[in-house]
Scaffold this active site. Sequence first.
Site, PDB file in Angstrom:
ATOM      1  N   ASP A  34      46.334  -4.499  16.418  1.00 51.83           N
ATOM      2  CA  ASP A  34      46.012  -5.864  15.977  1.00 51.83           C
ATOM      3  C   ASP A  34      46.825  -6.887  16.776  1.00 51.83           C
ATOM      4  O   ASP A  34      46.308  -7.942  17.165  1.00 51.83           O
ATOM      5  CB  ASP A  34      46.291  -6.047  14.478  1.00 51.83           C
TER       6      ASP A  34
ATOM      7  N   LYS B 142      59.578   5.718  16.458  1.00 53.22           N
ATOM      8  CA  LYS B 142      60.740   5.179  15.745  1.00 53.22           C
ATOM      9  C   LYS B 142      61.708   6.352  15.565  1.00 53.22           C
ATOM     10  O   LYS B 142      62.154   6.673  14.456  1.00 53.22           O
ATOM     11  CB  LYS B 142      60.265   4.585  14.402  1.00 53.22           C
TER      12      LYS B 142
ATOM     13  N   ASP C  82      47.816   1.545  14.645  1.00 50.85           N
ATOM     14  CA  ASP C  82      47.051   0.568  13.858  1.00 50.85           C
ATOM     15  C   ASP C  82      47.684  -0.810  13.999  1.00 50.85           C
ATOM     16  O   ASP C  82      47.014  -1.809  14.279  1.00 50.85           O
ATOM     17  CB  ASP C  82      47.036   1.007  12.387  1.00 50.85           C
TER      18      ASP C  82
ATOM     19  N   ASP D 104      59.758  -1.310  17.221  1.00 53.74           N
ATOM     20  CA  ASP D 104      60.221  -2.694  17.012  1.00 53.74           C
ATOM     21  C   ASP D 104      60.458  -3.383  18.360  1.00 53.74           C
ATOM     22  O   ASP D 104      60.085  -4.549  18.566  1.00 53.74           O
ATOM     23  CB  ASP D 104      61.459  -2.749  16.100  1.00 53.74           C
TER      24      ASP D 104
ATOM     25  N   TYR E 244      48.493   8.884   7.281  1.00 53.51           N
ATOM     26  CA  TYR E 244      47.124   8.650   6.829  1.00 53.51           C
ATOM     27  C   TYR E 244      46.484   9.860   6.141  1.00 53.51           C
ATOM     28  O   TYR E 244      45.336   9.792   5.718  1.00 53.51           O
ATOM     29  CB  TYR E 244      46.242   8.252   8.022  1.00 53.51           C
TER      30      TYR E 244
HETATM   31  C1  IPM Z   1      41.610   0.157  11.449  1.00 54.35           C
HETATM   32  C2  IPM Z   1      41.753  -0.189   9.971  1.00 54.35           C
HETATM   33  C3  IPM Z   1      41.862   1.082   9.135  1.00 54.35           C
HETATM   34  C4  IPM Z   1      43.085   1.853   9.594  1.00 54.35           C
HETATM   35  C5  IPM Z   1      41.905   0.824   7.613  1.00 54.35           C
HETATM   36  C6  IPM Z   1      40.675   0.067   7.146  1.00 54.35           C
HETATM   37  C7  IPM Z   1      42.057   2.082   6.814  1.00 54.35           C
HETATM   38  O1  IPM Z   1      42.841  -1.035   9.785  1.00 54.35           O
HETATM   39  O2  IPM Z   1      40.662   0.859  11.801  1.00 54.35           O
HETATM   40  O3  IPM Z   1      42.408  -0.338  12.260  1.00 54.35           O
HETATM   41  O4  IPM Z   1      44.201   1.577   9.143  1.00 54.35           O
HETATM   42  O5  IPM Z   1      42.911   2.735  10.427  1.00 54.35           O
HETATM   43 MN    MN Z   2      43.730  -1.775  11.626  1.00 51.81          MN
END
Ligand code: IPM
Ligand code: MN
Length: 362
Positions: free
Chosen positions: A248, A187, A244, A220, A136
């Site tokens: 999710d 990884k 990240d 993975d 990042y």
């Molecule tokens: C998060 C988002 C951000 C990230 C994006 C918008 C840059 O996905 O906060 O999870 O990848 O950190």
């Molecule tokens: Mn995210």
Amino acid sequence: MARLALIPGDGVGPEVVAEATRVLEILARDPELTLELETLDLGADRFLATGRSITEEEFRRLSDDFDAILLGALGDPRVPGNEHARDILLGLRFRMDLYVNYRPCRVRHPRLSPLHHPDGRAMDLHIFRENTEGVYTGAGGTLRGGTDQEIAIEEDVNTRHGVERIVRAAFEFAHEGGRKRVTLVDKANAMPHGGALWRRTFHEVASTYPEVRTETMYVDAMVMDLVRRPAHHDVVVTSNLFGDILSDLAAALTGGLGLAASANVNPETGRALFEPVHGSAPDIAGSGRANPIAAILCTALLMDHLGRPDLAGLVNGVVAEALQAGLGTPDLGGEATTSEVGRWIAGRVAMRMSAGVEPNDD
Ligand code: IPM
Ligand code: MN
Ligand code: NAD
């Protein structure tokens, strides 16, 4: 007095921050909690109108003049390169050195998890995502851009300092909270340079927390295992990108992104930015369908940060009641609108505060 900067941002950001603000205004009735809120207009509208995403003065104010920031979401289809969101969101994480991205993922009601839990155990996962390094940082570049010989390099930056402090934060959390295990997710089999640094550091730090069990898993295998036995996992420490992605998935396993809150913090300086894990959800923006619970749960993380675990417990407890009662936006299978959910929760928080009763969220 706590000064809080609000950055509603783009898409559903303003809609969910409005509901979190409704809850904050109720919490501020507590005689010992004085909150001063200021809204900043950072986001795609301003970027498109002025070409400025965030100024040096705004970075300075956000770092120095506030006790915390609450951000909705950044990202807009009219800015396909996402420049303003990177400038603002990654800019704040990096420049305020908010190296811990803490993302708790707990199944708050069994009905909400897409997984069946035959033994009755549900996921209660605490992700510690490194927040200032990895892929990042923007290190890298493009050569011969736009030609058929284009080279695009995105460097993965791992420093001993950066790795050690996030690993330590995860162990400290496990130690303080009596958690049973910390798992390093990496990884290292395919990315041996960073992998070696993370693993060596992880084991060194672990040796200073002998009561906490450890585990290492390739990312993975981890995504497979999170689906297979979600309740097995406890505290996870991982890099920026893997954190990240994992967050999710973990959010989906608890009922969706609409329930997932996060804290970006620097435990040494106390600086902090709270935000839902979800993005600006342009597909539902403006429709009243956005789930405000992730943003509302950010207020609970904020209360913890401000040294008010009682008020954090109150918000968590009322959210649990709402979910128990079947109240929810369409992502939870419900029919309520964003503001109906926000008003219900704010109303219950107000009732509990005036009655002096704190529900238990377990
Ligand atoms: C998060 C988002 C951000 C990230 C994006 C918008 C840059 O996905 O906060 O999870 O990848 O950190
Ligand atoms: Mn995210
Ligand atoms: P997203 O999280 O915005 O949406 C993914 C899916 O989840 C969509 O179907 C959306 O409708 C749903 N969803 C998200 N939040 C919801 C909520 N509160 N209630 C109900 N449903 C919800 O991810 P995306 O579509 O990949 O990204 C959209 C934009 O948001 C992009 O510009 C992205 O870069 C940005 N983004 C920003 C942040 C942030 O500001 N922290 C985080 C993630 C993505």
